[in-house]
Design a protein around this motif. Structure first.
Motif, PDB file in Angstrom:
ATOM      1  N   ASP A  96      42.656  50.959  76.548  1.00  0.00           N
ATOM      2  CA  ASP A  96      41.736  50.807  75.425  1.00  0.00           C
ATOM      3  C   ASP A  96      40.279  50.838  75.866  1.00  0.00           C
ATOM      4  O   ASP A  96      39.431  51.470  75.221  1.00  0.00           O
ATOM      5  CB  ASP A  96      42.029  49.505  74.679  1.00  0.00           C
ATOM      6  CG  ASP A  96      43.253  49.619  73.768  1.00  0.00           C
ATOM      7  OD1 ASP A  96      43.705  50.752  73.514  1.00  0.00           O
ATOM      8  OD2 ASP A  96      43.745  48.565  73.316  1.00  0.00           O
ATOM      9  N   ASN A  97      39.935  50.128  76.959  1.00  0.00           N
ATOM     10  CA  ASN A  97      38.532  50.118  77.380  1.00  0.00           C
ATOM     11  C   ASN A  97      38.089  51.494  77.873  1.00  0.00           C
ATOM     12  O   ASN A  97      36.923  51.873  77.724  1.00  0.00           O
ATOM     13  CB  ASN A  97      38.290  49.045  78.443  1.00  0.00           C
ATOM     14  CG  ASN A  97      39.109  49.249  79.703  1.00  0.00           C
ATOM     15  OD1 ASN A  97      40.036  50.060  79.732  1.00  0.00           O
ATOM     16  ND2 ASN A  97      38.792  48.497  80.744  1.00  0.00           N
TER      17      ASN A  97
ATOM     18  N   PRO B  91      34.825  56.133  83.853  1.00  0.00           N
ATOM     19  CA  PRO B  91      35.627  57.158  84.523  1.00  0.00           C
ATOM     20  C   PRO B  91      35.664  56.985  86.042  1.00  0.00           C
ATOM     21  O   PRO B  91      34.728  56.475  86.665  1.00  0.00           O
ATOM     22  CB  PRO B  91      34.932  58.461  84.124  1.00  0.00           C
ATOM     23  CG  PRO B  91      34.317  58.151  82.796  1.00  0.00           C
ATOM     24  CD  PRO B  91      33.858  56.732  82.906  1.00  0.00           C
ATOM     25  N   ASP B  92      36.771  57.459  86.631  1.00  0.00           N
ATOM     26  CA  ASP B  92      37.020  57.252  88.054  1.00  0.00           C
ATOM     27  C   ASP B  92      36.074  58.043  88.955  1.00  0.00           C
ATOM     28  O   ASP B  92      35.601  57.529  89.972  1.00  0.00           O
ATOM     29  CB  ASP B  92      38.459  57.676  88.399  1.00  0.00           C
ATOM     30  CG  ASP B  92      39.491  56.925  87.583  1.00  0.00           C
ATOM     31  OD1 ASP B  92      39.508  55.692  87.674  1.00  0.00           O
ATOM     32  OD2 ASP B  92      40.269  57.568  86.859  1.00  0.00           O
TER      33      ASP B  92
ATOM     34  N   LEU C 249      35.077  56.679  76.737  1.00  0.00           N
ATOM     35  CA  LEU C 249      35.132  58.113  76.465  1.00  0.00           C
ATOM     36  C   LEU C 249      34.525  58.433  75.100  1.00  0.00           C
ATOM     37  O   LEU C 249      33.787  59.418  74.944  1.00  0.00           O
ATOM     38  CB  LEU C 249      36.577  58.606  76.532  1.00  0.00           C
ATOM     39  CG  LEU C 249      37.218  58.597  77.932  1.00  0.00           C
ATOM     40  CD1 LEU C 249      38.692  58.947  77.821  1.00  0.00           C
ATOM     41  CD2 LEU C 249      36.503  59.568  78.861  1.00  0.00           C
ATOM     42  N   GLU C 250      34.814  57.612  74.103  1.00  0.00           N
ATOM     43  CA  GLU C 250      34.252  57.819  72.775  1.00  0.00           C
ATOM     44  C   GLU C 250      32.736  57.654  72.804  1.00  0.00           C
ATOM     45  O   GLU C 250      31.994  58.411  72.160  1.00  0.00           O
ATOM     46  CB  GLU C 250      34.882  56.838  71.781  1.00  0.00           C
ATOM     47  CG  GLU C 250      34.310  56.888  70.374  1.00  0.00           C
ATOM     48  CD  GLU C 250      34.452  58.269  69.726  1.00  0.00           C
ATOM     49  OE1 GLU C 250      33.595  58.601  68.877  1.00  0.00           O
ATOM     50  OE2 GLU C 250      35.399  59.008  70.068  1.00  0.00           O
ATOM     51  N   PHE C 251      32.260  56.683  73.548  1.00  0.00           N
ATOM     52  CA  PHE C 251      30.822  56.482  73.697  1.00  0.00           C
ATOM     53  C   PHE C 251      30.173  57.722  74.317  1.00  0.00           C
ATOM     54  O   PHE C 251      29.137  58.198  73.838  1.00  0.00           O
ATOM     55  CB  PHE C 251      30.567  55.247  74.563  1.00  0.00           C
ATOM     56  CG  PHE C 251      29.120  55.008  74.879  1.00  0.00           C
ATOM     57  CD1 PHE C 251      28.288  54.374  73.970  1.00  0.00           C
ATOM     58  CD2 PHE C 251      28.588  55.436  76.089  1.00  0.00           C
ATOM     59  CE1 PHE C 251      26.947  54.156  74.261  1.00  0.00           C
ATOM     60  CE2 PHE C 251      27.246  55.226  76.389  1.00  0.00           C
ATOM     61  CZ  PHE C 251      26.430  54.587  75.475  1.00  0.00           C
TER      62      PHE C 251
ATOM     63  N   MET D  88      27.667  63.302  76.481  1.00  0.00           N
ATOM     64  CA  MET D  88      27.723  63.167  77.935  1.00  0.00           C
ATOM     65  C   MET D  88      28.947  63.924  78.451  1.00  0.00           C
ATOM     66  O   MET D  88      30.039  63.759  77.914  1.00  0.00           O
ATOM     67  CB  MET D  88      27.817  61.687  78.327  1.00  0.00           C
ATOM     68  CG  MET D  88      26.613  60.875  77.889  1.00  0.00           C
ATOM     69  SD  MET D  88      26.935  59.096  78.037  1.00  0.00           S
ATOM     70  CE  MET D  88      25.349  58.422  77.526  1.00  0.00           C
ATOM     71  N   PRO D  89      28.805  64.743  79.466  1.00  0.00           N
ATOM     72  CA  PRO D  89      29.936  65.541  79.944  1.00  0.00           C
ATOM     73  C   PRO D  89      30.996  64.683  80.634  1.00  0.00           C
ATOM     74  O   PRO D  89      30.727  64.035  81.650  1.00  0.00           O
ATOM     75  CB  PRO D  89      29.287  66.515  80.937  1.00  0.00           C
ATOM     76  CG  PRO D  89      28.033  65.840  81.379  1.00  0.00           C
ATOM     77  CD  PRO D  89      27.564  65.024  80.220  1.00  0.00           C
ATOM     78  N   VAL D  90      32.183  64.662  80.077  1.00  0.00           N
ATOM     79  CA  VAL D  90      33.271  63.867  80.630  1.00  0.00           C
ATOM     80  C   VAL D  90      34.578  64.594  80.390  1.00  0.00           C
ATOM     81  O   VAL D  90      34.745  65.277  79.376  1.00  0.00           O
ATOM     82  CB  VAL D  90      33.301  62.451  80.002  1.00  0.00           C
ATOM     83  CG1 VAL D  90      33.565  62.510  78.516  1.00  0.00           C
ATOM     84  CG2 VAL D  90      34.311  61.556  80.697  1.00  0.00           C
TER      85      VAL D  90
END
Length: 553
Positions: free
Chosen positions: A527-528, A501-502, A533-535, A541-543
């Motif tokens: 895709d990456n 994430p940015d 995000l899925e991980f 983990m808060p995202v």
């Protein structure tokens, strides 16, 4: 050693012969580590070089370090060398320099100014309006090559041609283990522009273990150079040949070259030839490219078979992600059962309507909007997690394992992207990661951040990992999350170091955080990014994904 030059004095005031000192360091290094691999020509060169007067040594090194091979004497102004003709004489006698080398018109054109070319041509009014390439074309009516003074009989200067460029390239390759680094690395390090970790090196620390590996590396480099210069792929393939590569590192370079050749053939719509090359290449992603081509050729059953191989034994998360997508597409055409679509984890969504577009980009707009003294926001894309990993695991990354480091100017181990990078260092990484089980990890990261500040690293970007960001990260990031991120990074460094994430937002008083992936108008998740995000979702983990629309586009 005769005529031993003095060492560089200071970073701001290098000694006059600093470059010669550096070159002699390199030749000493080569003797220590490659005595058994040096051929007769290289051994003779090193012996004769030592016997030269210092001025001749210095002139030769100056020319080796410049773009050549032809040098006009008027452009060789080195006060420390003194009389140029006297310095050049022993080099001409050895045949290392030539002052009568025949030049074609095109070669001459690179050496002369536009007005000098006009002076060689028969007077004509239009010459003043022609560009230099057109003037060189006029010279080309003389098809035979000739010496500089035959071209320019009125010129008072000499042209010196370096004739040992190929030999010097081999020495440079042996010293650095690659051809992407040059002798200027010594100077950049002395001036403090680049600083490198001081890894313990032994006489056995070297990039090549046999002469064949040196020649194969140079052969692959020649083929790569021709491909990048636009040479037809089939001609490059013919030059490449069918050589076997026992050395795993060279085999990897060979596989990458085959992959890139296949990719170019695919762009040129030579699908059958591209398909055959992908099948030969063991490079990551080659199997997926084969599947794509087979789909284009409507060879669905062959594509299905490769998809099943990918699902049974995926080479990476990326391949599994793509294989599942293709499997569902092919299943409809072949009447086969399809895997159910992957359900994205429930990720928090933020929708913002911001004034813009922002001059520094959509990420800067979101950062400024969300940032506050109680909840600071930082732009950290692909730099914070990798940086913390690099600091905690510094000793494992820079461990002096065989084949990892073989000269003093390496910013990363040579096997960083090798499949067995983690396996070879497993006990070392475990020793680093176990610090996350106690309070030792924060002290360890801070100590390394201070002690190694500015040293080149494949993971730590010093300008981005400021002390403020570091302190907030250590205060707010749970060690369990760090361990999960670091282990994922080690699974596939090349793929998993990107897509993070940015932004990251901290709440220091609460000791919490959230990561934010920013998407501007019309932008979609890659895709990456979806894999990261899925991980994060799997590990709680808060995202959040922030979708931005401009209020006044």
């Amino acid at each position: 050693m005769p005529n031993q030059p003095t060492s560089p004095a200071t970073a701001n005031q290098p000694a006059p012969f600093y470059y010669l000192h550096n070159f002699r360091q390199a030749t000493t290094w080569l003797r220590q580590r490659y005595a058994d691999l040096l051929n007769d020509e290289e051994q003779v060169f090193l012996t004769c070089f030592d016997a030269l007067p210092q001025a001749s040594q210095a002139l030769l090194v100056r020319l080796i370090m410049r773009k050549g091979p032809h040098f006009r004497s008027s452009r060789l102004n080195y006060p420390e060398i003194g009389d140029l003709d006297a310095a050049a004489a022993p080099l001409l006698e050895l045949g290392w320099l030539d002052d009568c080398h025949p030049l074609g018109a095109a070669e001459l054109g690179t050496l002369l100014r536009r007005d000098e070319i006009i002076a060689l041509l028969s007077p004509a009014p239009e010459l003043r309006t022609l560009r230099k390439p057109e003037l060189v074309q006029r010279l080309s009516t003389a098809t035979e090559a000739r010496g500089f003074h035959q071209w320019c009989p009125a010129s008072p200067e000499r042209l010196l041609t370096l004739r040992i460029g190929d030999l010097c390239e081999r020495l440079r390759l042996m010293f650095f283990g690659n051809l992407s680094q040059g002798w200027e690395e010594f100077v950049l390090a002395e001036l403090g522009i680049f600083r490198y970790e001081q890894v313990a090196l032994t006489p056995e620390s070297r990039g090549f273990s046999c002469r064949l590996d040196i020649e194969l590396y140079r052969h692959l480099h020649q083929c790569r150079t021709q491909l990048e210069a636009g040479q037809p792929c089939l001609e490059v393939l013919e030059l490449l040949g069918q050589q076997e590569y026992a050395n795993p590192w060279l085999r990897s370079r060979h596989d990458r070259l085959l992959f890139d050749l296949a990719r170019q053939l695919e762009r040129e719509a030579d699908l059958q030839q591209a398909l055959a090359l992908y099948a030969r290449s063991g490079w990551s992603g080659a199997r997926q490219r084969q599947i794509r081509i087979l789909e284009k050729l409507q060879q669905h059953e062959q594509a299905w078979a490769l998809v099943q191989d990918s699902l049974d034994a995926p080479e990476s998360e990326a391949e599994l992600q793509l294989a599942l997508r293709v499997q569902r597409r092919l299943a409809r055409k072949l009447g086969q059962p399809a895997h159910p679509p992957a359900v994205d984890g429930i990720t928090t969504r933020l929708d913002l309507n911001l004034p813009g577009p922002h001059a520094l980009g959509v990420e800067a707009a979101v950062r400024e909007h969300l940032d506050s003294p109680q909840a600071p926001v930082h732009y950290v894309e692909n730099s914070l997690i990798t940086g913390l990993f690099g600091l905690l695991c510094w000793d494992a990354i820079f461990a002096p394992l065989p084949g990892a480091f073989f000269h003093p100017f390496q910013s990363a181990p040579a096997d960083l992207h090798s499949p067995d990078f983690q396996h070879r260092r497993r006990p070392l990484f475990e020793r680093c990661l176990v610090r996350l089980d106690s309070d030792a990890w924060q002290h360890s990261i801070r100590r390394t951040w201070q002690a190694k500040q500015g040293i080149q690293s494949p993971f730590v970007h010093w300008s981005l990992l400021t002390e403020t960001l570091l302190n907030q990260a250590l205060q707010c990031l749970p060690p369990a999350h760090l361990r999960a991120w670091f282990l994922r990074l080690l699974q596939d460094i090349r793929a998993n170091r990107a897509g993070m994430p940015d932004l990251i937002q901290f709440w220091p008083e609460q000791g919490s955080y959230r990561m934010i992936e920013v998407k501007g108008p019309g932008d979609r998740l890659q895709d990456n990014q979806r894999r990261w995000l899925e991980f994060c979702h799997r590990h709680d983990m808060p995202v959040a994904v922030c979708h931005v629309q401009w209020a006044n586009p």
